[in-house]
Each structure stands twice: as C-alpha cells, then as structure tokens.
Motif scaffolding. Structure first.
Motif, short mmCIF file in Angstrom:
data_model
loop_
_atom_site.label_atom_id
_atom_site.label_comp_id
_atom_site.label_asym_id
_atom_site.label_seq_id
_atom_site.Cartn_x
_atom_site.Cartn_y
_atom_site.Cartn_z
N ASP A 35 81.86 112.66 84.97
CA ASP A 35 82.84 111.96 85.81
C ASP A 35 82.18 111.66 87.14
O ASP A 35 81.77 112.58 87.87
N SER B 135 82.54 104.93 79.24
CA SER B 135 83.98 104.66 79.37
C SER B 135 84.70 104.95 78.05
O SER B 135 85.25 104.06 77.41
N ASP C 2 83.98 108.55 82.31
CA ASP C 2 82.97 107.59 82.73
C ASP C 2 81.80 107.54 81.74
O ASP C 2 81.39 106.47 81.31
#
Length: 321
Positions: free
Chosen positions: A30, A6, A17
C-alpha cells in the motif's frame, strides 16, 4: 516474483496498490503519498494506536488527515481469500524524506519509506521456492484493474503547428531552445530495517499449491453439486414418508420427521442453487447443476408440500361453508 497492480477482492470497494508474490508469500503493498518534509526538516511517522481493523499513524507525534489505515482489516480479508498461503502487509511512504519510527512495524505489517524498498526486495529469497501456480496467476489477474473498462480520454485535436506541417509552403518556426535542467543530488541511502521474524519467508512454511481449478469456478460448481444432492435426498425422504403413511393411512412420528427433513432439504437445495447461479454469473462459468438443483427444489416444495397444504385448506374451508 509475480506482481499484480490494483487488485480488488470480489464484492469489495477498496483495492490493493500492488500484490506481490515472492519467496513463497504474498505481500499487500500500500503506497502512501504523505509528505516527508516540514520546510527543511524531515518528519517522522509512527503508529500511535492499532487494533484488528486499523492502525492510526501520527506525524511527529501529531494526528493528521488520512492517517487512519485499514491495513489489518484488509490483511484479514486477503488471508481468508488466499487460504493456505502466507499473506503479509507492507506500507510504503513514497516520499523518501519521510522517517519511519522503529516501532511502526509489527509482525504482520511492515512500514518502509521509498529508500528502503529496494533493500527489502533484495532481502526476499526468490531462489529455491516453488513458483506461483498458473491457476492462481489467472485468477488474481482477473481481479486486477482493467484499463479497457475505464472511459477513454477524448481525442485531442491537432495543434495549428501540427496541421500546418502537412500544408505545402507553410513556414514552421523552429522549436524554442529548452532550458537546461538543474541537476538534483540523489538522496542518501537509508538502511533497510530488519524484517520481523514472521515476515521472513521460511522454506518449511512455503505452501505448495495443488493443481486445481480456479477457486471461483470451484465454488460455483460445488454449490451446484450440493444443491442437486440436497434435492435428491429430499425426494427420497418424501417417497419414504409416502411409503410409511399410505399403508396405514396414519401419520406416526417417524413419518412426520421424514416429511420435515424432506422439506428442509428442499429449502436448502433452493438456497444452494441460488448461490451457485449467482457465483456462476459472477465468474462466467456454467450454472447447469445449480439451475437443476434449484428447479427441482422449487418443484418438490410446490408439488410435495405447497399443493397438498393448499388443497387441505380449501377442503376445510369448503366443509365449513
């Protein structure tokens, strides 16, 4: 390999992500929670349209909500931030039932499903590559999600059974027998699609990171030094203007040019100092140089230009009255 969870660029709202460093390159991972089955039938995802900012996915040839992905735009921003490194993007369809069309990937963005991730990771060479420099690790770790900043969930009260266990003489009923779980057969393994040539790490293209300070601190210090240099040149040009003007009590062309250059440098010193102070606050670093540059620039603009112009206007108005 180094993995950051993150990660978000400064000033941006959208995060990545996972940011993976492996084989001398960065990969923006992602994860997409798109469904992989329509009843008993597996669905296929393909990219119907792409440009420099987005790529539009379709499910079995039909558009769907959430299929517009901003991976190219995000990749462009991270390539500017991680200058000197190879940065590529990977989109992972988390449902292992999803089928990825052969043309969904391109040289910059690789599209995989959950069953292909392990094979892709094994294809990344991790031996014989320069490790990621500690400076980059510290800086990127500062961009990751910090769970201590999010509000903590309220502490749940203990149940009556848990409270009664501490009371002497209280009968606690035995736990109910649990039902045996139904064994789910594993999904079939899917072969990993070949990586595009641009996504295969190359020994010759692996960049080495010099031992330097973090980029954020370096930028804040650089703005401060530039602000001090600009205000110093501004004062010197202003003194040169006085040296040309005072002996003759006239303003030749060269004196006007040096005066305008001095004013421009003073304004530049104020702007650079303000940027340096803002970056120093954002990165919790020293802003001494930026504050001195901005302060001297404001003083020079006020004393060297604003005060004489104001005095001249007052004298003109007084003579007309």
């Amino acid at each position: 390999m180094v993995l950051f969870h993150s990660v978000k660029l400064p000033g941006e709202t959208g995060d990545v992500d996972q940011l993976l460093y492996a084989g001398g390159a960065f990969y923006l991972v992602d994860a997409k929670l798109w469904k992989g089955f329509e009843g008993q039938r597996r669905v296929t995802y393909d990219v119907a349209m792409r440009d420099s900012e987005s790529m539009v996915f379709v499910r079995d040839g039909q558009p769907f909500a959430g299929g517009d992905v901003k991976a190219p735009k995000q990749l462009h921003k991270w390539r500017r931030y991680l200058a000197g490194h190879r940065v590529l993007s990977v989109i992972v369809l988390m449902d292992p039932g999803a089928i990825v069309a052969p043309n969904a990937s391109n040289p910059d963005v690789l599209v995989l499903n959950a069953l292909q991730v392990q094979g892709w990771l094994r294809s990344l060479p991790v031996v014989g590559r320069s490790p990621l420099h500690d400076v980059w690790i510290r800086e990127l770790a500062g961009l990751t999600f910090d769970p201590t900043r999010s509000p903590r969930p309220p502490q749940q009260h203990r149940s009556a059974t848990a409270r009664s266990q501490h009371r002497p003489g209280t009968h606690v009923p035995p736990p109910a027998p649990s039902h045996p779980s139904v064994a789910v057969p594993p999904l079939p393994r899917v072969a990993t699609p070949p990586l595009p040539n641009s996504m295969r790490p190359d020994v010759a293209s692996t960049s080495t990171v010099p031992a330097m300070r973090p980029r954020a601190e370096h930028r804040a210090s650089r703005f401060g030094k530039r602000s001090l240099g600009a205000v110093l040149m501004s004062w010197l040009l202003w003194l040169l203007t006085l040296a040309i003007y005072l002996p003759t009590q006239s303003a030749p062309l060269i004196a006007n040019l040096t005066m305008l250059a001095s004013l421009s440098l003073a304004i530049a010193a104020i702007v650079l100092g303000a940027k340096g102070i803002r970056r120093a606050r954002r990165t919790a670093t020293s802003s001494t140089a930026a504050r001195w540059g901005m302060g001297l620039g404001v003083a020079h603009a006020a004393l060297g230009f604003a005060a004489p112009v104001t005095a001249s206007l007052v004298m003109v108005l007084a003579s007309q009255l």
